[in-house]
Design a protein around this motif. Structure first.
Motif, PDB file in Angstrom:
ATOM      1  N   LEU A 139      71.678   2.492  52.862  1.00  0.00           N
ATOM      2  CA  LEU A 139      71.606   2.333  51.400  1.00  0.00           C
ATOM      3  C   LEU A 139      71.022   3.578  50.737  1.00  0.00           C
ATOM      4  O   LEU A 139      71.384   3.926  49.618  1.00  0.00           O
ATOM      5  N   ARG A 140      70.121   4.239  51.466  1.00  0.00           N
ATOM      6  CA  ARG A 140      69.541   5.468  50.903  1.00  0.00           C
ATOM      7  C   ARG A 140      70.626   6.544  50.779  1.00  0.00           C
ATOM      8  O   ARG A 140      70.714   7.256  49.779  1.00  0.00           O
ATOM      9  N   THR A 141      71.464   6.636  51.804  1.00  0.00           N
ATOM     10  CA  THR A 141      72.566   7.614  51.772  1.00  0.00           C
ATOM     11  C   THR A 141      73.495   7.312  50.598  1.00  0.00           C
ATOM     12  O   THR A 141      73.913   8.217  49.876  1.00  0.00           O
ATOM     13  N   VAL A 142      73.813   6.034  50.425  1.00  0.00           N
ATOM     14  CA  VAL A 142      74.722   5.670  49.335  1.00  0.00           C
ATOM     15  C   VAL A 142      74.110   6.040  47.988  1.00  0.00           C
ATOM     16  O   VAL A 142      74.757   6.664  47.139  1.00  0.00           O
ATOM     17  N   CYS A 143      72.839   5.684  47.805  1.00  0.00           N
ATOM     18  CA  CYS A 143      72.173   5.963  46.520  1.00  0.00           C
ATOM     19  C   CYS A 143      72.147   7.478  46.243  1.00  0.00           C
ATOM     20  O   CYS A 143      72.389   7.902  45.120  1.00  0.00           O
ATOM     21  N   ARG A 144      71.871   8.252  47.271  1.00  0.00           N
ATOM     22  CA  ARG A 144      71.752   9.707  47.095  1.00  0.00           C
ATOM     23  C   ARG A 144      73.070  10.294  46.595  1.00  0.00           C
ATOM     24  O   ARG A 144      73.097  11.266  45.864  1.00  0.00           O
ATOM     25  N   ASN A 145      74.186   9.669  47.013  1.00  0.00           N
ATOM     26  CA  ASN A 145      75.499  10.217  46.660  1.00  0.00           C
ATOM     27  C   ASN A 145      75.977   9.807  45.276  1.00  0.00           C
ATOM     28  O   ASN A 145      76.991  10.311  44.796  1.00  0.00           O
ATOM     29  N   ILE A 146      75.314   8.846  44.662  1.00  0.00           N
ATOM     30  CA  ILE A 146      75.821   8.343  43.384  1.00  0.00           C
ATOM     31  C   ILE A 146      75.441   9.287  42.242  1.00  0.00           C
ATOM     32  O   ILE A 146      74.266   9.475  41.936  1.00  0.00           O
ATOM     33  N   THR A 170      83.341   1.889  42.576  1.00  0.00           N
ATOM     34  CA  THR A 170      81.898   2.023  42.826  1.00  0.00           C
ATOM     35  C   THR A 170      81.606   1.682  44.300  1.00  0.00           C
ATOM     36  O   THR A 170      82.308   0.884  44.914  1.00  0.00           O
ATOM     37  N   GLU A 171      80.554   2.303  44.844  1.00  0.00           N
ATOM     38  CA  GLU A 171      80.473   2.381  46.308  1.00  0.00           C
ATOM     39  C   GLU A 171      79.658   1.324  47.022  1.00  0.00           C
ATOM     40  O   GLU A 171      79.758   1.206  48.232  1.00  0.00           O
ATOM     41  N   MET A 172      78.805   0.607  46.286  1.00  0.00           N
ATOM     42  CA  MET A 172      77.918  -0.296  47.022  1.00  0.00           C
ATOM     43  C   MET A 172      78.665  -1.463  47.642  1.00  0.00           C
ATOM     44  O   MET A 172      78.214  -2.036  48.631  1.00  0.00           O
ATOM     45  N   LEU A 194      86.526   9.223  45.788  1.00  0.00           N
ATOM     46  CA  LEU A 194      87.956   8.971  45.974  1.00  0.00           C
ATOM     47  C   LEU A 194      88.106   7.795  46.929  1.00  0.00           C
ATOM     48  O   LEU A 194      88.983   6.957  46.787  1.00  0.00           O
ATOM     49  N   LEU A 195      87.198   7.745  47.903  1.00  0.00           N
ATOM     50  CA  LEU A 195      87.219   6.677  48.897  1.00  0.00           C
ATOM     51  C   LEU A 195      85.845   6.595  49.554  1.00  0.00           C
ATOM     52  O   LEU A 195      85.058   7.543  49.494  1.00  0.00           O
ATOM     53  N   ALA A 196      85.583   5.450  50.167  1.00  0.00           N
ATOM     54  CA  ALA A 196      84.331   5.281  50.913  1.00  0.00           C
ATOM     55  C   ALA A 196      84.610   4.380  52.104  1.00  0.00           C
ATOM     56  O   ALA A 196      85.438   3.467  52.007  1.00  0.00           O
ATOM     57  N   VAL A 197      83.952   4.645  53.226  1.00  0.00           N
ATOM     58  CA  VAL A 197      84.093   3.773  54.398  1.00  0.00           C
ATOM     59  C   VAL A 197      82.717   3.522  55.001  1.00  0.00           C
ATOM     60  O   VAL A 197      81.869   4.409  54.999  1.00  0.00           O
ATOM     61  N   CYS A 198      82.519   2.311  55.500  1.00  0.00           N
ATOM     62  CA  CYS A 198      81.243   1.990  56.125  1.00  0.00           C
ATOM     63  C   CYS A 198      81.512   1.178  57.393  1.00  0.00           C
ATOM     64  O   CYS A 198      82.191   0.146  57.340  1.00  0.00           O
ATOM     65  N   ALA A 199      81.014   1.677  58.529  1.00  0.00           N
ATOM     66  CA  ALA A 199      81.195   0.978  59.816  1.00  0.00           C
ATOM     67  C   ALA A 199      79.829   0.513  60.304  1.00  0.00           C
ATOM     68  O   ALA A 199      78.854   1.267  60.259  1.00  0.00           O
ATOM     69  N   HIS A 200      79.766  -0.723  60.763  1.00  0.00           N
ATOM     70  CA  HIS A 200      78.504  -1.343  61.175  1.00  0.00           C
ATOM     71  C   HIS A 200      78.767  -2.074  62.482  1.00  0.00           C
ATOM     72  O   HIS A 200      79.694  -2.883  62.557  1.00  0.00           O
ATOM     73  N   THR A 201      77.996  -1.808  63.511  1.00  0.00           N
ATOM     74  CA  THR A 201      78.249  -2.467  64.791  1.00  0.00           C
ATOM     75  C   THR A 201      76.962  -2.670  65.577  1.00  0.00           C
ATOM     76  O   THR A 201      75.918  -2.089  65.242  1.00  0.00           O
ATOM     77  N   THR A 202      77.066  -3.503  66.607  1.00  0.00           N
ATOM     78  CA  THR A 202      75.937  -3.681  67.523  1.00  0.00           C
ATOM     79  C   THR A 202      76.408  -3.203  68.885  1.00  0.00           C
ATOM     80  O   THR A 202      77.394  -3.730  69.419  1.00  0.00           O
ATOM     81  N   ASN A 216      86.706   1.267  50.865  1.00  0.00           N
ATOM     82  CA  ASN A 216      86.966   1.211  49.433  1.00  0.00           C
ATOM     83  C   ASN A 216      88.007   2.272  49.129  1.00  0.00           C
ATOM     84  O   ASN A 216      87.716   3.468  49.226  1.00  0.00           O
ATOM     85  N   ASN A 217      89.222   1.815  48.795  1.00  0.00           N
ATOM     86  CA  ASN A 217      90.257   2.822  48.510  1.00  0.00           C
ATOM     87  C   ASN A 217      90.323   3.158  47.021  1.00  0.00           C
ATOM     88  O   ASN A 217      91.189   3.898  46.579  1.00  0.00           O
ATOM     89  N   GLY A 218      89.388   2.587  46.263  1.00  0.00           N
ATOM     90  CA  GLY A 218      89.282   2.953  44.840  1.00  0.00           C
ATOM     91  C   GLY A 218      90.338   2.280  43.989  1.00  0.00           C
ATOM     92  O   GLY A 218      90.235   2.245  42.772  1.00  0.00           O
ATOM     93  N   THR A 219      91.357   1.715  44.621  1.00  0.00           N
ATOM     94  CA  THR A 219      92.448   1.079  43.884  1.00  0.00           C
ATOM     95  C   THR A 219      92.251  -0.435  43.898  1.00  0.00           C
ATOM     96  O   THR A 219      92.255  -1.076  42.854  1.00  0.00           O
ATOM     97  N   ALA A 220      92.049  -0.973  45.106  1.00  0.00           N
ATOM     98  CA  ALA A 220      91.700  -2.393  45.217  1.00  0.00           C
ATOM     99  C   ALA A 220      90.186  -2.482  45.395  1.00  0.00           C
ATOM    100  O   ALA A 220      89.523  -1.463  45.611  1.00  0.00           O
ATOM    101  N   PHE A 221      89.631  -3.697  45.318  1.00  0.00           N
ATOM    102  CA  PHE A 221      88.199  -3.854  45.578  1.00  0.00           C
ATOM    103  C   PHE A 221      87.924  -3.638  47.068  1.00  0.00           C
ATOM    104  O   PHE A 221      88.838  -3.757  47.894  1.00  0.00           O
TER     105      PHE A 221
END
Ligand SMILES: Cc1cc2nc3c(=O)[nH]c(=O)nc-3n(C[C@H](O)[C@H](O)[C@H](O)COP(=O)(O)OP(=O)(O)OC[C@H]3O[C@@H](n4cnc5c(N)ncnc54)[C@H](O)[C@@H]3O)c2cc1C
Length: 281
Positions: A97-104, A126-128, A195-203, A217-222
């Motif tokens: 979340l810190r990375t996301v906030c820094r980029n906004i 929007t990226e969140m 333009l786009l955002a991707v987030c990968a989360h795994t264990t 987030n392709n910016g076109t659809a949610f």
């Protein structure tokens, strides 16, 4: 006058705000104001009718702040992007979340814009949203009778990010064992919206991927999940070429919808790089 005449309502707490949100006709919520005020001005310039009522959340102090209790991070709607960025609770999976906030955008925007505004403004870019979906966050709402309800962030964005009640907070499990990688590509060098955002989360269990969520987030659809990619990753082990192999397992529709070749290419670069970051450990 910059704005059309309107009535400003300033409730003192979340419950009063939830009641007014339901009772008032033709009402817009004012959080940080970074989108709403621009839009009211723009619509006036175009001669378009604007909302009669504006509901400011500025004095609802119970909608502000972030806390960690019992392994769950709660971020209240009126927490600004700067306040979230500076919060020392953002560790492990929550650090993304810190990375996301820094980029906004820029400091002045981050000082005003709120987490609630970012998630509920219904601008698809929007990226969140993607990050909240990847983190399996829950979004919480308050009805005028004081009843709370919650839904997974994924369902909220599937329903086109419609906040039918007052959005109060988002909750995310703190999971020191999971790993997250985030990538975003800016639109141009000058206008820094994504333009786009991707987030990968795994264990990771050793090298085996499990419980993977990849939200894009392709910016076109949610923002949405790529289930095909998740399925592939959940049957995979970390190897140096995992990022490259994963590109053969994308849900094509997500990336191809109204995307230029450049954007499709940047999606592949971003996903590969995010997966490689996790695979490297
Ligand atoms: C120049 C600029 C650059 C930006 N760049 C980026 C970027 O790079 N990445 C990014 O992710 N974002 C970006 N943003 C968006 C920014 O982060 C904010 O999220 C956004 O402006 C809205 O937040 P706000 O608090 O100002 O909402 P406001 O403008 O006050 O409200 C917008 C709308 O959100 C809804 N809303 C807000 N709060 C609630 C609530 N509690 N309950 C129900 N509905 C609610 C209402 O419909 C409201 O009208 C940018 C914005 C600007 C102006």
């Amino acid at each position: 006058m910059l704005l059309n005449p309107l009535t400003l309502h300033v409730p003192k707490n979340a419950l009063e705000a939830a009641r007014l949100f339901k009772e008032l006709e033709d009402v817009k919520v004012l959080a940080g104001g970074t989108f709403l005020l621009n839009s009211l001005k723009l619509l006036k310039t175009k001669g378009t009718k604007t909302a009669k009522n504006v509901l400011s959340l500025a004095k609802a102090t119970d909608l502000k702040g972030a806390s960690l209790n019992g392994g769950v991070l709660t971020i209240k709607a009126m927490t600004t992007i700067t306040e979230l960025f500076e919060n020392p609770l953002l560790a492990d999976n929550l650090a993304v979340l810190r990375t996301v906030c820094r980029n906004i955008s820029t400091n002045p925007i981050r000082n005003m814009a709120t987490v609630g505004g970012n998630l509920t403004c219904r601008y698809t870019w929007t990226e969140m949203g993607a990050v909240m979906i990847a983190l399996d966050a829950r979004m919480h709402f308050l009805a005028p009778d004081g009843k709370e309800s919650a839904m997974p962030a994924e369902d909220f964005f599937k329903n086109a990010a419609r906040a039918e009640q007052l959005f109060t907070h988002v909750t995310i499990n703190h999971d020191p064992k999971s790993t997250v990688a985030y990538r975003r590509v800016r639109k141009t060098m000058h206008v820094d919206v994504p333009l786009l955002a991707v987030c990968a989360h795994t264990t990771l269990s050793g090298k085996q991927w499990a419980n993977t969520r990849v939200a894009v987030n392709n910016g076109t659809a949610f923002a949405q999940r790529d289930y095909t990619l998740e399925k592939f990753l959940n049957t995979s082990r970390s190897t140096p070429d995992l990022g490259a192999r994963a590109l053969d397992h994308l849900t094509k529709d997500i990336y191809d919808t109204r995307s230029s070749e450049y954007k499709q290419h940047m999606f592949r670069v971003s996903l590969k790089s995010a997966i490689e970051e996790i695979a490297k450990g």
